[in-house]
Every structure is written in structure tokens, then in C-alpha cells.
Motif scaffolding. Structure first.
Motif, short mmCIF file in Angstrom:
data_model
loop_
_atom_site.label_atom_id
_atom_site.label_comp_id
_atom_site.label_asym_id
_atom_site.label_seq_id
_atom_site.Cartn_x
_atom_site.Cartn_y
_atom_site.Cartn_z
N PHE A 101 0.83 -1.20 0.00
CA PHE A 101 0.00 0.00 0.00
C PHE A 101 0.86 1.25 0.00
O PHE A 101 2.06 1.20 0.31
N LEU A 102 0.23 2.35 -0.36
CA LEU A 102 0.84 3.68 -0.24
C LEU A 102 -0.02 4.51 0.71
O LEU A 102 -1.24 4.47 0.65
N SER A 144 5.49 4.15 1.74
CA SER A 144 5.18 2.76 1.39
C SER A 144 4.79 2.02 2.66
O SER A 144 5.39 2.24 3.72
N ALA A 145 3.78 1.15 2.57
CA ALA A 145 3.27 0.47 3.76
C ALA A 145 2.96 -0.99 3.47
O ALA A 145 2.49 -1.33 2.38
N ASP A 146 3.23 -1.84 4.44
CA ASP A 146 2.87 -3.26 4.38
C ASP A 146 2.22 -3.65 5.69
O ASP A 146 2.49 -3.04 6.74
N VAL A 147 1.38 -4.66 5.65
CA VAL A 147 0.75 -5.17 6.86
C VAL A 147 1.75 -6.08 7.57
O VAL A 147 2.19 -7.08 7.00
N MET A 148 2.10 -5.73 8.79
CA MET A 148 3.13 -6.46 9.52
C MET A 148 2.57 -7.52 10.46
O MET A 148 3.23 -8.51 10.75
N LYS A 149 1.35 -7.31 10.97
CA LYS A 149 0.73 -8.28 11.87
C LYS A 149 -0.78 -8.13 11.82
O LYS A 149 -1.31 -7.14 11.33
N ASP A 150 -1.49 -9.15 12.30
CA ASP A 150 -2.96 -9.15 12.34
C ASP A 150 -3.55 -8.88 10.96
O ASP A 150 -4.52 -8.14 10.80
N GLY A 151 -2.95 -9.49 9.93
CA GLY A 151 -3.42 -9.29 8.56
C GLY A 151 -4.85 -9.74 8.35
O GLY A 151 -5.51 -9.29 7.40
N GLY A 152 -5.35 -10.61 9.22
CA GLY A 152 -6.73 -11.06 9.08
C GLY A 152 -7.74 -9.96 9.28
O GLY A 152 -8.92 -10.10 8.91
N LEU A 153 -7.31 -8.84 9.88
CA LEU A 153 -8.20 -7.70 10.10
C LEU A 153 -8.21 -6.74 8.91
O LEU A 153 -8.97 -5.77 8.91
N LEU A 154 -7.38 -7.00 7.90
CA LEU A 154 -7.22 -6.05 6.80
C LEU A 154 -8.52 -5.85 6.03
O LEU A 154 -8.89 -4.72 5.69
N ALA A 155 -9.22 -6.95 5.72
CA ALA A 155 -10.47 -6.83 4.94
C ALA A 155 -11.50 -6.01 5.71
O ALA A 155 -12.22 -5.19 5.12
N ASP A 220 -6.13 -10.24 0.09
CA ASP A 220 -6.38 -10.36 1.53
C ASP A 220 -7.08 -9.15 2.12
O ASP A 220 -7.42 -9.14 3.30
N ALA A 221 -7.31 -8.11 1.30
CA ALA A 221 -8.07 -6.95 1.76
C ALA A 221 -9.51 -6.97 1.28
O ALA A 221 -10.26 -6.03 1.53
N LEU A 222 -9.90 -8.05 0.61
CA LEU A 222 -11.23 -8.15 0.02
C LEU A 222 -12.10 -9.13 0.78
O LEU A 222 -11.60 -10.06 1.43
N PRO A 223 -13.43 -8.97 0.70
CA PRO A 223 -14.33 -9.97 1.30
C PRO A 223 -14.13 -11.33 0.65
O PRO A 223 -13.70 -11.45 -0.51
N LEU A 224 -14.46 -12.38 1.40
CA LEU A 224 -14.26 -13.74 0.89
C LEU A 224 -15.09 -14.02 -0.36
O LEU A 224 -14.69 -14.80 -1.22
N ASP A 225 -16.26 -13.39 -0.47
CA ASP A 225 -17.14 -13.63 -1.61
C ASP A 225 -16.99 -12.55 -2.69
O ASP A 225 -17.93 -12.30 -3.45
#
Length: 281
Positions: A101-102, A144-155, A220-225
Motif C-alpha cells: 500500500f501507499l 510505502s506500507a505493508d501489513v506487519m501483523k494481524d493481517g486477518g483484520l485487513l479486509a 487479503d483486503a477483500l471480502p471472501l465472496d
């Protein structure tokens, strides 16, 4: 064809932009007004609306007019080429996953610019967007940004920044509208060549309307469906299915400044080749 148009609002300016982007620009960039009127008539757009829309696009510096005797021709204005090329890359080019991400610190950024650049507003003057190589440059600080932890919360977080539900609804509506035609063609049914052109234009118009507003977040930032991938595959498959008849009709009927438009150019062939990679199993 009438079934495809049911429930669609076909506006002359937007359809003319689609016609130029899909048919005209990759074939030299110039179209006779008579051909434009013919194309639009099959889509239920009157000659009066076409001429009014063309005048507005000229005033907006999207098109430039040329005359040859009693005939009028229109080509893409030089200032519009960058915008058209960017849209073409998204529609027909390979789809790449975002590289993180930016984060932008952009004081004074208007809501209209934020929407146009598909930014998610994180706070006052602070915006997030996926890092795609074709992103237009924004003034101000960029991190510049990346998800470092708790990526499951990104969506869950992404859903607070972008109206993903409305994009998903539009993708599903597109799938519902065009899947029957795609299935019919796969089962051996055929269309009149002119109807293949109209169907392809409607396909591009509907898909383009949502794609150009979709931030195209990482998976990983999108809904499952999330239906975006299914819509993309349908677009690629149906576009390729319609193209042989559509391109033959273009060569037989559509005129530019130097005569009939070609059925194929290096650019149209590259588009079909790129889309073929997305339909391969």
C-alpha cells in the motif's frame, strides 16, 4: 440484444467514449460521424443525442473535429490520450496484484480528486491506496506500507475506507447480465455481426464503469465472496468470443479518414492475446 439493454442506462457521451476506446483508438483514432451515428442507432441512441454528445466532448477537449468536403470526422484529442491509454491498460492488459500500500499525506485534497484516484480516507489529510505501478502521482508526502501483523483484520479495515459493497453489487449485476450470452455462445449459438459489435460495446461499457472506480485491493483486503475475479474472467472470455464477428463487421462497415477501419491491428491483437491468458485454465 434488446435483452442486454433492458435495465441499462445508456448515455450517449459515455458510450461514445467507449466506442473510441474499444474500436477507434486502436485503429488509427479517427471515425466518420456517419459511422458513429450508425453504431449508436443500434444501441437506441438517436442521431440528435449523438451530435449533442460529440459537441460536448469537443468542448471538453476529449475529441477534435475534422472536415473533408461534406463529411465530418472526429479523433481523440491529444490531451485525452493519457487517460484513454490508462483505461485501456486496465481493461485489456494483464492484471497484477498490488505491491502493498501507499499512504499519502495530502493536505487540501478535494473529495473529487480522492474519488478519481480511488483513495481511502484514513483521517484528516491522510489517504491509503494499493500500490499499483500505474498509479498516478499525488503531490505531498508518500509512504510505502505493508501489513506487519494481524493481517486477518485487513479486509474489515478496508471495508471502512472504500464502499466495496457497491462495487461488488455492480460486478454481480454485470455477471448476471452477460453470463447468459456467454453460455449461449459457448453452446454454439451465434449473433449477427452488428449485434456482436453492440454486445461487445455494452460489455466494455458496463465493466469499465465499475473497474475504473474499483481500487483493486490485494486479495487479503477483500471480502471472501468478492466477485471481481469472476467478473474479470467473464469479461475476458466474452470479449474474445464476440471479437471475430465484431471485428469483421468493423472492417466491412466502419469508416475512418482513410477508408474502412481494419479488422485487426497490432494493438487489437495484443489486447486479445492478453485477455486469452486470463481465460486459460
Amino acid at each position: 440484444m434488446p435483452l442486454l439493454q433492458q435495465g441499462l442506462t445508456i448515455r450517449a457521451p459515455a458510450m461514445i467514449v467507449t466506442i473510441y476506446g474499444d474500436i477507434v483508438v486502436p485503429r488509427g483514432g479517427v471515425l466518420w460521424m456517419g459511422t458513429l451515428v450508425e453504431i449508436c442507432a443500434r444501441l437506441g441512441i438517436s442521431e440528435t443525442l449523438v451530435r449533442t454528445a460529440v459537441s460536448r466532448l469537443v468542448a471538453a477537449e476529449q475529441l477534435v473535429g475534422e472536415r473533408d468536403g461534406r463529411r465530418s470526422y472526429y479523433r481523440l484529442a491529444s490531451g485525452a490520450r493519457t487517460e484513454f491509454a490508462a483505461a485501456a491498460r486496465l481493461l485489456y492488459g494483464p492484471q497484477a496484484e498490488a505491491d502493498g500500500f501507499l499512504i499519502h499525506h495530502a493536505p487540501g485534497l478535494s473529495d473529487e480528486v480522492a474519488r478519481r484516484f480511488r483513495l481511502g480516507r484514513m483521517g484528516p489529510d491522510l489517504y491509503l491506496r494499493p500500490n499499483h505501478p500505474e498509479n498516478a502521482t499525488l503531490s505531498g508526502l508518500t509512504f510505502s506500507a505493508d501489513v506487519m501483523k494481524d493481517g486477518g483484520l485487513l479486509a474489515e479495515y478496508a471495508a471502512t475506507l472504500w464502499d466495496l459493497g457497491s462495487f461488488a453489487d455492480e460486478y454481480r449485476a454485470m455477471i448476471d447480465l452477460f453470463s447468459p450470452l456467454s453460455a449461449a455462445l459457448e453452446q454454439g449459438e451465434t449473433l449477427l455481426p452488428a449485434d456482436a459489435v453492440s454486445a461487445r460495446l455494452l460489455l466494455v461499457q458496463v465493466y469499465r464503469a465499475v473497474l475504473l472506480r474499483d481500487p483493486r485491493l490485494p486479495a487479503d483486503a477483500l471480502p471472501l465472496d468478492w466477485p471481481g475475479l469472476a467478473a474479470r474472467r467473464l469479461f475476458a472470455r466474452l470479449y474474445r468470443s464476440l471479437s471475430p464477428l465484431a471485428d469483421a463487421h468493423i472492417a466491412a462497415r466502419f469508416e475512418g479518414r482513410d477508408g474502412h477501419l481494419p479488422a485487426e491491428t497490432a494493438e487489437t491483437a495484443a489486447r486479445l492475446q492478453s485477455l486469452s491468458l486470463e481465460t486459460a485454465d
